[in-house]
Design a protein around this motif. Structure first.
Motif, short mmCIF file in Angstrom:
data_model
loop_
_atom_site.label_atom_id
_atom_site.label_comp_id
_atom_site.label_asym_id
_atom_site.label_seq_id
_atom_site.Cartn_x
_atom_site.Cartn_y
_atom_site.Cartn_z
N ASP A 128 1.25 -1.35 -0.11
CA ASP A 128 -0.10 -0.52 0.24
C ASP A 128 0.62 1.21 -0.42
O ASP A 128 0.72 2.15 -0.96
N GLY A 129 2.20 0.89 0.89
CA GLY A 129 2.67 2.27 1.18
C GLY A 129 3.73 2.55 -0.77
O GLY A 129 3.27 3.83 -1.04
N ILE A 130 3.92 1.72 -1.04
CA ILE A 130 4.41 2.02 -2.15
C ILE A 130 3.54 2.79 -3.63
O ILE A 130 3.67 3.33 -4.25
N GLU A 131 2.59 2.23 -3.14
CA GLU A 131 1.41 2.72 -4.80
C GLU A 131 0.98 3.99 -3.81
O GLU A 131 1.26 4.92 -4.97
N ARG A 132 1.30 4.72 -2.77
CA ARG A 132 1.26 5.94 -2.22
C ARG A 132 1.83 6.36 -2.50
O ARG A 132 2.19 7.54 -2.87
N ALA A 133 2.89 6.07 -2.73
CA ALA A 133 3.93 6.55 -3.00
C ALA A 133 4.79 7.31 -4.43
O ALA A 133 4.54 8.58 -4.88
N ALA A 134 4.07 5.57 -5.18
CA ALA A 134 4.29 5.78 -6.46
C ALA A 134 2.77 7.22 -6.76
O ALA A 134 3.80 8.08 -8.26
N ALA A 135 2.01 7.04 -6.74
CA ALA A 135 0.35 7.78 -6.68
C ALA A 135 1.55 9.44 -6.62
O ALA A 135 0.65 10.69 -7.68
N ASP A 136 1.89 9.62 -5.30
CA ASP A 136 2.10 10.75 -5.31
C ASP A 136 3.71 11.85 -5.44
O ASP A 136 3.93 12.70 -5.76
N GLY A 137 3.81 10.90 -6.49
CA GLY A 137 5.55 10.95 -6.82
C GLY A 137 6.76 11.34 -6.10
O GLY A 137 7.54 11.94 -6.36
N ASP A 138 6.34 10.67 -4.87
CA ASP A 138 7.66 10.86 -3.93
C ASP A 138 8.55 9.34 -4.22
O ASP A 138 8.55 8.35 -3.88
N LEU A 139 9.70 10.16 -5.55
CA LEU A 139 10.03 9.00 -5.88
C LEU A 139 11.21 7.48 -5.17
O LEU A 139 11.28 6.78 -4.80
N THR A 140 11.73 8.86 -4.42
CA THR A 140 12.46 8.42 -3.53
C THR A 140 12.07 7.80 -2.13
O THR A 140 12.68 6.28 -2.24
N GLY A 141 10.98 7.76 -1.86
CA GLY A 141 10.14 7.45 -1.36
C GLY A 141 9.46 6.22 -1.64
O GLY A 141 9.30 4.58 -1.28
N PHE A 142 8.94 5.90 -3.39
CA PHE A 142 8.47 4.80 -3.69
C PHE A 142 10.11 3.97 -3.49
O PHE A 142 9.70 2.61 -2.85
N ILE A 143 11.28 4.05 -3.94
CA ILE A 143 11.84 3.26 -3.99
C ILE A 143 12.82 2.69 -2.36
O ILE A 143 12.96 1.60 -2.28
N ALA A 144 12.50 3.27 -1.18
CA ALA A 144 12.58 2.92 -0.08
C ALA A 144 11.96 1.95 0.48
O ALA A 144 11.77 1.14 0.66
N ALA A 145 10.26 2.30 -0.44
CA ALA A 145 9.42 1.59 0.19
C ALA A 145 9.20 -0.28 -0.69
O ALA A 145 9.15 -1.20 0.11
#
Length: 231
Positions: A128-145
């Protein structure tokens, strides 16, 4: 590391780390994330003091983290100048992905019969966190999750050495197109594969999980790198 960040203010990998636990490991993590998404550019030279200022820490943990990354083949120390980000050729990146696939797909298959309900629930939260980060454009957060999800799933198989090798190889990945994919609204669709993978884990379908893992990893040198993929 928080990943629920508003779209208009994506969290940079090199935001302040002041006050965080396990400082050197947190610095190394942030630097890996910045390398993967291209915030630290291949071929460019960065000094420990300059990076430390951006991270909000002293130069010592940055130097320690950079030496760790140098041992992993991600940066090259330059005497009196700093650290150069290693450039990987397309062939090298293809080879790295081939090794990752050889390691990660069978490990997922091994994890399937060992995964308990609590572990799957924990992985669902990360997905779920990966999807939120991807939707928000938080790319480094996406990589971390995304890294946390995959390493935690692989760790269920019980081979810590292989998990650490996968962590090292993931740091060599270069996902140059993820920003464009987010802007085009295409990044989030590939993120749904994490939940599909967990559906297969819950169903006890080891062969299906391995097959999906191979296809999922194909995005690393496919759409996430700005290249077409075979259907």
């Amino acid at each position: 590391m928080s990943i629920d960040v508003p779209q208009e203010r994506p969290r940079p990998a090199l935001g302040s780390l002041s006050g965080r636990a396990s400082l050197r490991s947190r610095v190394a993590e942030a630097l890996r994330e910045a390398l993967v998404v291209g915030e630290l550019e291949p071929g460019s030279i960065y000094s420990a003091p300059a990076l430390a200022q951006r991270l909000g820490v002293s130069a010592t943990p940055v130097r320690e983290a950079m030496m760790e990354l140098a041992q992993e083949g991600l940066v090259e120390p330059l005497r009196h100048r700093g650290y150069r980000v290693v450039e990987f050729s397309d062939r090298a990146l293809d080879e790295i992905l081939e090794v990752r696939t050889l390691l990660e797909a069978p490990m997922v298959g091994q994890a399937v019969p060992l995964a308990g309900p609590e572990q799957v629930a924990d992985l669902r939260a990360l997905a779920d966190g990966i999807e939120r980060a991807a939707a928000d454009g938080d790319l480094t957060g996406f990589i971390a999750a995304d890294t946390a999800f995959h390493l935690r799933l692989l760790s269920i198989a019980g081979n810590t050495r292989l998990v650490e090798e996968v962590r090292r190889l993931r740091g060599m990945s270069r996902l140059s197109a993820v920003k464009r994919l987010h802007e085009e609204g295409l990044l989030a669709s590939t993120m749904r594969e994490h939940h599909a993978l967990l559906d297969l884990v819950e169903a006890g379908d080891a062969a299906g999980a391995e097959d999906l893992m191979r296809r999922h990893l194909g995005h690393v040198r496919g759409v996430w790198a700005g290249r077409s993929e075979q259907a």
